[in-house]
Design a protein around this motif. Structure first.
Motif, mmCIF file in Angstrom:
data_model
loop_
_atom_site.group_PDB
_atom_site.id
_atom_site.type_symbol
_atom_site.label_atom_id
_atom_site.label_comp_id
_atom_site.label_asym_id
_atom_site.label_seq_id
_atom_site.Cartn_x
_atom_site.Cartn_y
_atom_site.Cartn_z
ATOM 1 N N MET A 44 0.823 -1.166 0.000
ATOM 2 C CA MET A 44 0.000 0.000 0.000
ATOM 3 C C MET A 44 0.873 1.237 0.000
ATOM 4 O O MET A 44 1.920 1.225 0.632
ATOM 5 N N GLN A 45 0.414 2.232 -0.712
ATOM 6 C CA GLN A 45 1.119 3.501 -0.739
ATOM 7 C C GLN A 45 1.443 3.954 0.678
ATOM 8 O O GLN A 45 0.588 3.914 1.549
ATOM 9 N N LYS A 46 2.670 4.383 0.902
ATOM 10 C CA LYS A 46 3.167 4.935 2.163
ATOM 11 C C LYS A 46 3.344 3.889 3.262
ATOM 12 O O LYS A 46 3.413 4.238 4.444
ATOM 13 N N THR A 50 8.902 1.301 -0.898
ATOM 14 C CA THR A 50 10.208 1.665 -1.477
ATOM 15 C C THR A 50 11.317 0.899 -0.767
ATOM 16 O O THR A 50 12.224 0.348 -1.407
ATOM 17 N N ALA A 51 11.223 0.877 0.559
ATOM 18 C CA ALA A 51 12.222 0.137 1.340
ATOM 19 C C ALA A 51 12.155 -1.351 0.993
ATOM 20 O O ALA A 51 13.192 -2.008 0.835
ATOM 21 N N LEU A 52 10.943 -1.871 0.840
ATOM 22 C CA LEU A 52 10.803 -3.291 0.525
ATOM 23 C C LEU A 52 11.467 -3.636 -0.803
ATOM 24 O O LEU A 52 12.187 -4.624 -0.917
ATOM 25 N N THR A 103 4.492 -0.896 -7.782
ATOM 26 C CA THR A 103 3.756 0.341 -8.034
ATOM 27 C C THR A 103 2.636 0.371 -7.007
ATOM 28 O O THR A 103 1.586 -0.264 -7.187
ATOM 29 N N PRO A 104 2.834 1.071 -5.888
ATOM 30 C CA PRO A 104 1.849 0.989 -4.804
ATOM 31 C C PRO A 104 0.492 1.617 -5.133
ATOM 32 O O PRO A 104 -0.478 1.360 -4.433
ATOM 33 N N ASP A 105 0.432 2.375 -6.226
ATOM 34 C CA ASP A 105 -0.868 2.949 -6.627
ATOM 35 C C ASP A 105 -1.828 1.864 -7.124
ATOM 36 O O ASP A 105 -3.036 2.085 -7.162
ATOM 37 N N LEU A 253 6.270 -4.920 10.862
ATOM 38 C CA LEU A 253 7.328 -5.941 10.885
ATOM 39 C C LEU A 253 8.451 -5.546 9.919
ATOM 40 O O LEU A 253 9.633 -5.724 10.203
ATOM 41 N N LEU A 254 8.037 -4.958 8.802
ATOM 42 C CA LEU A 254 9.019 -4.535 7.797
ATOM 43 C C LEU A 254 9.972 -3.498 8.381
ATOM 44 O O LEU A 254 11.169 -3.527 8.101
ATOM 45 N N SER A 255 9.455 -2.599 9.213
ATOM 46 C CA SER A 255 10.370 -1.610 9.776
ATOM 47 C C SER A 255 11.065 -2.104 11.037
ATOM 48 O O SER A 255 12.210 -1.740 11.293
ATOM 49 N N LYS A 306 13.699 9.972 -0.504
ATOM 50 C CA LYS A 306 13.386 11.188 0.255
ATOM 51 C C LYS A 306 12.405 10.901 1.389
ATOM 52 O O LYS A 306 11.917 11.806 2.035
ATOM 53 N N LYS A 307 11.999 9.638 1.536
ATOM 54 C CA LYS A 307 10.971 9.324 2.514
ATOM 55 C C LYS A 307 11.433 9.631 3.940
ATOM 56 O O LYS A 307 12.607 9.715 4.216
ATOM 57 N N GLY A 308 10.505 9.762 4.833
ATOM 58 C CA GLY A 308 10.844 10.019 6.223
ATOM 59 C C GLY A 308 10.212 11.317 6.701
ATOM 60 O O GLY A 308 10.547 11.838 7.742
HETATM 61 N N1 LIG Z 1 13.530 1.043 5.830
HETATM 62 C C1 LIG Z 1 12.231 1.215 5.988
HETATM 63 N N2 LIG Z 1 11.481 0.214 6.447
HETATM 64 C C2 LIG Z 1 10.156 0.373 6.597
HETATM 65 N N3 LIG Z 1 9.501 1.513 6.344
HETATM 66 C C3 LIG Z 1 10.215 2.533 5.879
HETATM 67 C C4 LIG Z 1 11.599 2.448 5.663
HETATM 68 N N4 LIG Z 1 12.015 3.626 5.172
HETATM 69 C C5 LIG Z 1 10.924 4.425 5.103
HETATM 70 N N5 LIG Z 1 9.848 3.771 5.528
HETATM 71 C C6 LIG Z 1 8.456 4.218 5.648
HETATM 72 O O1 LIG Z 1 7.898 4.085 4.363
HETATM 73 C C7 LIG Z 1 7.085 5.232 4.121
HETATM 74 C C8 LIG Z 1 7.002 5.455 2.627
HETATM 75 O O2 LIG Z 1 6.311 4.361 2.086
HETATM 76 P P1 LIG Z 1 6.418 4.008 0.555
HETATM 77 O O3 LIG Z 1 7.812 3.801 0.187
HETATM 78 O O4 LIG Z 1 5.481 2.882 0.316
HETATM 79 O O5 LIG Z 1 5.871 5.348 -0.120
HETATM 80 S S1 LIG Z 1 5.366 5.497 -1.620
HETATM 81 O O6 LIG Z 1 3.984 5.031 -1.669
HETATM 82 O O7 LIG Z 1 6.263 4.753 -2.497
HETATM 83 O O8 LIG Z 1 5.437 6.954 -1.868
HETATM 84 C C9 LIG Z 1 7.787 6.334 4.862
HETATM 85 O O9 LIG Z 1 6.797 7.306 5.151
HETATM 86 P P2 LIG Z 1 7.153 8.814 5.443
HETATM 87 O O10 LIG Z 1 7.833 8.827 6.770
HETATM 88 O O11 LIG Z 1 5.862 9.540 5.460
HETATM 89 O O12 LIG Z 1 8.008 9.282 4.311
HETATM 90 C C10 LIG Z 1 8.314 5.664 6.091
HETATM 91 O O13 LIG Z 1 7.387 5.706 7.125
#
Ligand SMILES: Nc1ncnc2c1ncn2[C@@H]1O[C@H](COP(=O)(O)OS(=O)(=O)O)[C@@H](OP(=O)(O)O)[C@H]1O
Length: 331
Positions: A44-46, A50-52, A103-105, A253-255, A306-308
């Motif tokens: 799912m988006q967000k 990306t990390a996965l 593609t999470p969309d 769990l992923l994080s 750029k996430k975070g």
């Molecule tokens: N290493 C790692 N492991 C687990 N989670 C992580 C990791 N790095 C980032 N994040 C979290 O992922 C959020 C962004 O999710 P997506 O990558 O799915 O975003 S997107 O839909 O592709 O835009 C991102 O959300 P934001 O903090 O709002 O940017 C983070 O909460």
């Protein structure tokens, strides 16, 4: 065999992934070609997609396009380019590799599961889920940081871009469960009893079902809420794909322990357990994990690009509580 190296990095084994072509014996050659993906991270988006992708790309049996997201199935402009275009976006892979894209969309666009099924009915699907309240806020921050001329974005997104998070959530609730319920959820959440929860669940589910069944895209700001209704969305996909081909993956769990999340995926894909705990290291300033590697070009400190954003900005207590009450009603 891998060789341990200093400073916690490791050498990759030579595998099908790193060889261009391999003679297998007289008259036999492994063929490297572009093909449809074996599995797709659909959402799912967000929720850490990306990390996965970044983690999975390190697995010797997994290959993904360099481009972050392909957006084939949900963007008509890309879909109309046809199957061959989609395949051309994939990396060349040998028989020992599995190809994937993310593609999470895809997850929340009703036409997508049908389009994927028509192209590859046996594809496996992975969907990360995470706290829907945090997801909504992350989605909001993403939308409000879009660097595009405002007239190029959909009216609902424009509305979100010009709103506070509280305003966007209130408007989304008003449009989906009605003004009275929106006020109750926002102003008097403690007065919501089981009967009211059921009413909210039914109203919201029928609102989302109508849009889904009409094959429309969820507009903003309502999309902020629907995209966190994982149960509903997974059920819709399960009506098209065999449920055993869909892996819902807990984003928490992923994080917290990406090696455990990876193990679930490796089992689901029936591939070797490679992404073990020793491959990961925690990044101090974000608390997320990156991969110790000397092969990937990306630095260890930025697994999500750029996430975070959510680490730096906080949502209001009121919106947070309202959303908790709302998602509790949907559970
Ligand atoms: N290493 C790692 N492991 C687990 N989670 C992580 C990791 N790095 C980032 N994040 C979290 O992922 C959020 C962004 O999710 P997506 O990558 O799915 O975003 S997107 O839909 O592709 O835009 C991102 O959300 P934001 O903090 O709002 O940017 C983070 O909460």
């Amino acid at each position: 065999m891998r060789e341990e190296e200093e400073e916690g990095t490791f050498q990759f084994r030579e595998t099908a992934k790193t060889q261009e072509s391999v003679e297998e014996g007289v008259g036999q050659q492994k063929v490297y070609e572009k093909r449809l993906p074996d599995f797709i991270i659909i959402g799912m988006q967000k929720c850490g997609t990306t990390a996965l992708k970044y983690y999975l790309e390190v697995h010797p049996n997994l290959l993904a396009p360099d481009r972050g997201e392909i957006h084939f199935f949900e963007k008509d402009g890309n879909f109309n380019k046809g199957k061959d275009w989609y395949i051309s976006e994939m990396p060349s892979a040998g028989p020992d590799s599995l190809v994937f894209e993310k593609t999470p969309d895809y997850m929340a666009v009703p036409i997508v599961p049908k389009r994927i099924f028509e192209l590859k009915p046996d594809v496996k699907l992975i969907v990360t889920t995470c706290d829907p309240v945090k997801r909504a806020f992350s989605n909001f921050l993403h939308l409000t940081s879009v660097e595009r001329p405002i007239d190029e974005v959909a009216p609902g997104v424009q509305f979100v871009m010009n709103s506070t998070f509280d305003e966007a959530i209130f408007a989304a609730l008003k449009k989906s469960v009605g003004e009275k319920n929106a006020k109750l959820i926002f102003e008097k959440p403690d007065e919501i009893n089981e009967e009211k929860r059921e009413e909210i669940r039914e109203t919201f589910t029928s609102f989302a079902s109508k849009i889904w069944d009409d094959n429309k895209k969820f507009p903003m700001p309502e999309g902020l809420l629907v995209k966190g209704y994982y149960k509903f969305l997974i059920e819709k996909w399960s009506q098209i794909f065999p449920p055993e081909n869909i892996l819902p993956l807990n984003g928490t769990l992923l994080s917290s322990s990406p090696w455990n999340a990876s193990r679930q995926i490796e089992d689901f894909l029936e591939i070797e357990n490679f992404l073990t705990e020793d491959k990961f290291s925690r990044i101090e300033d974000t608390n997320f994990y990156c991969i110790k590697t000397n092969r990937k070009k990306r630095p260890c400190s930025k697994p999500g690009g750029k996430k975070g954003r959510t680490l730096e900005t906080k949502m209001s207590e009121k919106a947070q509580y309202a959303l908790r009450v709302f998602y509790h009603a949907l559970s």
